[in-house]
Design a protein around this motif. Structure first.
Motif, PDB file in Angstrom:
ATOM      1  N   ASN A   1       0.800  -1.222   0.000  1.00 25.27           N
ATOM      2  CA  ASN A   1       0.000   0.000   0.000  1.00 25.27           C
ATOM      3  C   ASN A   1       0.835   1.275   0.000  1.00 25.27           C
ATOM      4  O   ASN A   1       0.305   2.358  -0.285  1.00 25.27           O
ATOM      5  CB  ASN A   1      -0.948   0.020   1.200  1.00 25.27           C
ATOM      6  CG  ASN A   1      -2.144  -0.890   1.012  1.00 25.27           C
ATOM      7  OD1 ASN A   1      -2.739  -0.925  -0.054  1.00 25.27           O
ATOM      8  ND2 ASN A   1      -2.493  -1.639   2.045  1.00 25.27           N
ATOM      9  N   ASN A   2       2.124   1.160   0.333  1.00 24.87           N
ATOM     10  CA  ASN A   2       2.923   2.374   0.495  1.00 24.87           C
ATOM     11  C   ASN A   2       4.168   2.433  -0.375  1.00 24.87           C
ATOM     12  O   ASN A   2       4.936   3.388  -0.285  1.00 24.87           O
ATOM     13  CB  ASN A   2       3.319   2.543   1.966  1.00 24.87           C
ATOM     14  CG  ASN A   2       2.127   2.847   2.841  1.00 24.87           C
ATOM     15  OD1 ASN A   2       1.632   3.963   2.889  1.00 24.87           O
ATOM     16  ND2 ASN A   2       1.647   1.832   3.556  1.00 24.87           N
ATOM     17  N   THR A   3       4.376   1.419  -1.209  1.00 26.17           N
ATOM     18  CA  THR A   3       5.501   1.456  -2.142  1.00 26.17           C
ATOM     19  C   THR A   3       5.007   1.049  -3.522  1.00 26.17           C
ATOM     20  O   THR A   3       3.832   0.687  -3.703  1.00 26.17           O
ATOM     21  CB  THR A   3       6.641   0.513  -1.716  1.00 26.17           C
ATOM     22  OG1 THR A   3       6.242  -0.848  -1.956  1.00 26.17           O
ATOM     23  CG2 THR A   3       7.000   0.684  -0.249  1.00 26.17           C
ATOM     24  N   THR A   4       5.896   1.074  -4.485  1.00 28.25           N
ATOM     25  CA  THR A   4       5.527   0.712  -5.860  1.00 28.25           C
ATOM     26  C   THR A   4       5.837  -0.738  -6.196  1.00 28.25           C
ATOM     27  O   THR A   4       5.673  -1.166  -7.339  1.00 28.25           O
ATOM     28  CB  THR A   4       6.293   1.620  -6.846  1.00 28.25           C
ATOM     29  OG1 THR A   4       7.687   1.511  -6.566  1.00 28.25           O
ATOM     30  CG2 THR A   4       5.849   3.065  -6.697  1.00 28.25           C
ATOM     31  N   THR A   5       6.303  -1.521  -5.210  1.00 25.95           N
ATOM     32  CA  THR A   5       6.696  -2.894  -5.499  1.00 25.95           C
ATOM     33  C   THR A   5       5.507  -3.746  -5.919  1.00 25.95           C
ATOM     34  O   THR A   5       4.364  -3.483  -5.500  1.00 25.95           O
ATOM     35  CB  THR A   5       7.394  -3.534  -4.289  1.00 25.95           C
ATOM     36  OG1 THR A   5       7.947  -4.788  -4.680  1.00 25.95           O
ATOM     37  CG2 THR A   5       6.404  -3.785  -3.155  1.00 25.95           C
ATOM     38  N   ILE A   6       5.754  -4.771  -6.697  1.00 25.25           N
ATOM     39  CA  ILE A   6       4.689  -5.693  -7.102  1.00 25.25           C
ATOM     40  C   ILE A   6       4.985  -7.121  -6.647  1.00 25.25           C
ATOM     41  O   ILE A   6       4.293  -8.062  -7.028  1.00 25.25           O
ATOM     42  CB  ILE A   6       4.480  -5.663  -8.633  1.00 25.25           C
ATOM     43  CG1 ILE A   6       5.773  -6.032  -9.368  1.00 25.25           C
ATOM     44  CG2 ILE A   6       3.959  -4.307  -9.075  1.00 25.25           C
ATOM     45  CD1 ILE A   6       5.601  -6.169 -10.875  1.00 25.25           C
ATOM     46  N   GLY A   7       6.026  -7.296  -5.820  1.00 17.74           N
ATOM     47  CA  GLY A   7       6.354  -8.634  -5.322  1.00 17.74           C
ATOM     48  C   GLY A   7       7.225  -8.581  -4.090  1.00 17.74           C
ATOM     49  O   GLY A   7       8.065  -7.692  -3.950  1.00 17.74           O
ATOM     50  N   ILE A   8       7.009  -9.525  -3.170  1.00 12.77           N
ATOM     51  CA  ILE A   8       7.777  -9.575  -1.920  1.00 12.77           C
ATOM     52  C   ILE A   8       8.282 -10.998  -1.715  1.00 12.77           C
ATOM     53  O   ILE A   8       7.509 -11.958  -1.781  1.00 12.77           O
ATOM     54  CB  ILE A   8       6.904  -9.161  -0.716  1.00 12.77           C
ATOM     55  CG1 ILE A   8       6.366  -7.748  -0.898  1.00 12.77           C
ATOM     56  CG2 ILE A   8       7.709  -9.251   0.597  1.00 12.77           C
ATOM     57  CD1 ILE A   8       5.331  -7.341   0.141  1.00 12.77           C
ATOM     58  N   ARG A   9       9.565 -11.142  -1.481  1.00 15.53           N
ATOM     59  CA  ARG A   9      10.143 -12.451  -1.139  1.00 15.53           C
ATOM     60  C   ARG A   9      10.040 -12.648   0.377  1.00 15.53           C
ATOM     61  O   ARG A   9      10.073 -11.687   1.144  1.00 15.53           O
ATOM     62  CB  ARG A   9      11.615 -12.520  -1.546  1.00 15.53           C
ATOM     63  CG  ARG A   9      11.855 -12.294  -3.023  1.00 15.53           C
ATOM     64  CD  ARG A   9      13.333 -12.348  -3.350  1.00 15.53           C
ATOM     65  NE  ARG A   9      14.092 -11.288  -2.683  1.00 15.53           N
ATOM     66  CZ  ARG A   9      14.200 -10.053  -3.147  1.00 15.53           C
ATOM     67  NH1 ARG A   9      13.571  -9.694  -4.266  1.00 15.53           N
ATOM     68  NH2 ARG A   9      14.922  -9.152  -2.504  1.00 15.53           N
ATOM     69  N   ARG A  10       9.950 -13.887   0.817  1.00 18.61           N
ATOM     70  CA  ARG A  10       9.972 -14.142   2.258  1.00 18.61           C
ATOM     71  C   ARG A  10      10.604 -15.498   2.535  1.00 18.61           C
ATOM     72  O   ARG A  10      10.471 -16.431   1.749  1.00 18.61           O
ATOM     73  CB  ARG A  10       8.584 -14.053   2.872  1.00 18.61           C
ATOM     74  CG  ARG A  10       7.574 -15.100   2.441  1.00 18.61           C
ATOM     75  CD  ARG A  10       6.302 -14.984   3.276  1.00 18.61           C
ATOM     76  NE  ARG A  10       5.302 -15.946   2.871  1.00 18.61           N
ATOM     77  CZ  ARG A  10       4.290 -15.686   2.068  1.00 18.61           C
ATOM     78  NH1 ARG A  10       4.154 -14.484   1.547  1.00 18.61           N
ATOM     79  NH2 ARG A  10       3.414 -16.632   1.768  1.00 18.61           N
ATOM     80  N   TYR A  11      11.268 -15.587   3.665  1.00 16.91           N
ATOM     81  CA  TYR A  11      11.860 -16.852   4.092  1.00 16.91           C
ATOM     82  C   TYR A  11      12.004 -16.853   5.609  1.00 16.91           C
ATOM     83  O   TYR A  11      12.117 -15.815   6.258  1.00 16.91           O
ATOM     84  CB  TYR A  11      13.216 -17.100   3.425  1.00 16.91           C
ATOM     85  CG  TYR A  11      14.233 -15.993   3.593  1.00 16.91           C
ATOM     86  CD1 TYR A  11      15.108 -15.975   4.685  1.00 16.91           C
ATOM     87  CD2 TYR A  11      14.333 -14.961   2.664  1.00 16.91           C
ATOM     88  CE1 TYR A  11      16.045 -14.966   4.826  1.00 16.91           C
ATOM     89  CE2 TYR A  11      15.269 -13.949   2.801  1.00 16.91           C
ATOM     90  CZ  TYR A  11      16.125 -13.961   3.890  1.00 16.91           C
ATOM     91  OH  TYR A  11      17.042 -12.955   4.040  1.00 16.91           O
ATOM     92  N   ARG A  12      11.990 -18.065   6.162  1.00 13.46           N
ATOM     93  CA  ARG A  12      12.110 -18.228   7.612  1.00 13.46           C
ATOM     94  C   ARG A  12      13.573 -18.153   8.020  1.00 13.46           C
ATOM     95  O   ARG A  12      14.463 -18.614   7.310  1.00 13.46           O
ATOM     96  CB  ARG A  12      11.542 -19.580   8.030  1.00 13.46           C
ATOM     97  CG  ARG A  12      11.350 -19.759   9.526  1.00 13.46           C
ATOM     98  CD  ARG A  12      11.039 -21.217   9.840  1.00 13.46           C
ATOM     99  NE  ARG A  12       9.892 -21.701   9.100  1.00 13.46           N
ATOM    100  CZ  ARG A  12       8.644 -21.669   9.556  1.00 13.46           C
ATOM    101  NH1 ARG A  12       8.386 -21.154  10.735  1.00 13.46           N
ATOM    102  NH2 ARG A  12       7.651 -22.147   8.825  1.00 13.46           N
ATOM    103  N   THR A  13      13.823 -17.573   9.154  1.00 16.54           N
ATOM    104  CA  THR A  13      15.184 -17.496   9.679  1.00 16.54           C
ATOM    105  C   THR A  13      15.149 -17.717  11.188  1.00 16.54           C
ATOM    106  O   THR A  13      14.083 -17.812  11.788  1.00 16.54           O
ATOM    107  CB  THR A  13      15.819 -16.126   9.343  1.00 16.54           C
ATOM    108  OG1 THR A  13      17.204 -16.156   9.666  1.00 16.54           O
ATOM    109  CG2 THR A  13      15.149 -15.001  10.125  1.00 16.54           C
ATOM    110  N   GLU A  14      16.301 -17.826  11.782  1.00 18.18           N
ATOM    111  CA  GLU A  14      16.401 -17.970  13.229  1.00 18.18           C
ATOM    112  C   GLU A  14      17.288 -16.878  13.787  1.00 18.18           C
ATOM    113  O   GLU A  14      18.143 -16.339  13.088  1.00 18.18           O
ATOM    114  CB  GLU A  14      16.978 -19.340  13.598  1.00 18.18           C
ATOM    115  CG  GLU A  14      16.079 -20.504  13.239  1.00 18.18           C
ATOM    116  CD  GLU A  14      16.621 -21.826  13.749  1.00 18.18           C
ATOM    117  OE1 GLU A  14      17.686 -21.797  14.415  1.00 18.18           O
ATOM    118  OE2 GLU A  14      15.995 -22.856  13.508  1.00 18.18           O
TER     119      GLU A  14
END
Length: 481
Positions: free
Chosen positions: A405-418
């Protein structure tokens, strides 16, 4: 008031019936459980609750007895004895592997400790089960043949059954979550959608009873947090309709991967973790480990259905944290709820600096643990920024909403970490400048002191002294105090 923490010690794996037995032995109200199960309005089973011994250890034994109209065959109950039979019964299943299929199939099972037929044979045609010594040399084997045809239940059908019962809202939520974990894992294993996973009618009864019984008892025992040990698993293979498959079976592997459960493969032959057991562990787990020092309030031991070289039991503890002063000293290296975190990343080359700054503020306001930008170059050598957000799993959707809603991006990566988090607390000390807040963190037997930035900034503004000078002075006072 201290939190009541349930700790499941899964050194012989975990299954649905073992979990229910351990919770009953822990002090769960048997009558509340039976009344709750009755309100499901599911027929075709009875319940046996008794005692047995595994390697000399006394344990509770919980057994679901399925009543099947088209076939009746006997199974070796192993160590079952002293059963208090709740209802009349016909026979018992000791299956522990869950295969979801739509057609005629031939199973060669080698199973360790459980009757969980429910784990779901999804079929509507004739099928033949053969226990084959080649599948797993560690088991007792029985030859059985039975033909039956029943309607199927999918996850939505089972949720309707749970919602229509008279068990508590918390128990309903836990039950549905466990079934969702099973359905998601089986769906991935078979390359279908979760809604397409079907539980055979008779088999589903077994899973419904085990899962709902466990949920009722968790609620009844007033558990605040749940920790789960490593899940010990055997090795070898079991034969399912499509051929011989390895242990751990695919559904168990999928659950462990999706929910950060730690598996430890042992030398035992055969299946020690059932998909239902893995799903219970995944759905109940809220913390990574119990406090390094705690008070044990009660213990319960649930028996598996087979014998290994080591006692085939699931042991459950209820422990309580000690007082805050005692906890402060012991938590220097303690585990924390947020050990498992998620990283969200996106590359942005067409947002203004003001826009990015605003986004950072909104992310932090909405609970992000950390937010930062890294200068990068994107295609066509365009200067850009990589936005990185560290957050809890429950906050992922909220973080993504802020970013989209607040940037122009059209994709977000995500991954689990510790992450390893030191114990910290904010103290207030008295100085010649007035009260100053200091963050104190601990590691092993060392303590680190960091004066709060805003307090040092205010003192510098008033006195004209340098930031380093005031910060060092406040730190010295904090150490002395």
């Amino acid at each position: 008031m201290s939190k009541r923490i349930l700790y499941l010690e899964c050194y012989s794996g975990i299954s649905g019936d073992m979990t229910v037995a351990s919770l009953l032995d822990l002090g769960g109200d048997r009558e509340v459980m039976l009344e709750g199960l009755k309100s499901l309005n599911v027929s075709g089973y009875s319940i046996e609750i008794g005692r047995t011994k595994k390697c000399g250890i006394d344990a509770c034994d919980f057994n679901v007895v399925l009543e099947q109209e088209h076939h009746c065959h006997e199974h070796d109950h192993g160590d079952h004895h002293d059963h208090e039979t709740e209802h009349s019964h016909v026979h018992t299943h000791e299956h522990s592997h869950e295969c979801h299929h739509d057609h005629e199939h031939d199973h060669d099972h080698g199973h360790n400790h459980e009757h969980e037929t429910a784990h779901g044979h999804c079929h509507s045609h004739e099928h033949e089960h053969r226990h084959n010594e080649e599948a797993d040399e560690s088991h007792d084997h029985h030859n059985e043949q039975h033909n039956h045809s029943h309607e199927h239940r999918n996850i939505n059908d089972i949720i309707k059954i749970i919602d229509g019962s008279k068990i508590s809202e918390k128990a309903k939520a836990i039950s549905k979550r466990i079934f969702e974990v099973v359905a998601e894992a089986e769906a991935k294993a078979h390359g279908i959608h979760a809604a397409e996973v079907h539980f055979h009618e008779v088999g589903a009864v077994d899973s419904i009873v085990d899962i709902v019984a466990a949920a009722i008892l968790i609620d009844n025992l007033n558990i605040d947090e749940v920790a789960v040990s490593e899940l010990y698993e055997g090795k070898g293979h079991v034969k399912c309709q499509h051929g011989i498959i390895p242990v751990p079976v695919p559904a168990v592997v999928n659950i462990a991967a999706a929910h950060s459960l730690t598996l430890k493969i042992t030398e035992a032959r055969g299946e020690m973790i059932t998909p239902t057991g893995a799903a219970i562990a995944a759905a109940l787990k809220t913390i990574d480990c119990i406090p390094s020092s705690c008070i044990i309030r009660n213990t319960g031991t649930g028996a598996g259905k087979k014998d290994f070289a080591k006692a085939n039991v699931l042991r459950a503890y209820i422990v309580e944290e000690q007082t805050s002063s005692e906890q402060s000293s012991r938590d220097n290296n303690a585990c924390h709820k947020n050990k498992h975190m998620w990283v969200l990343e996106t590359n942005i080359d067409d947002s203004t600096g003001e826009n990015l700054s605003f986004t950072m503020e909104k992310l932090l306001e909405n609970g992000a643990s950390d937010v930062f930008f890294t200068p990068i170059y994107m295609k066509k050598s365009r200067p850009a920024h990589r936005l990185t957000v560290i957050c809890k799993e429950d906050d992922i959707k909220k973080m993504e909403s802020v970013i989209f809603n607040n940037t122009t991006t059209i994709g977000i990566r995500r991954y689990r970490t510790e992450r390893t988090v030191l114990h910290r607390e904010i103290i207030e000390i008295t100085t010649k400048y007035g009260p100053v807040r200091v963050k104190v963190s601990s590691f092993e037997d060392k303590k680190f002191y960091k004066p709060e930035y805003e307090d040092i900034k205010n003192i510098c503004s008033i006195t004209g002294k340098s930031f380093k000078e005031v910060s060092d002075e406040i730190r010295s006072v904090a150490v002395i105090n």
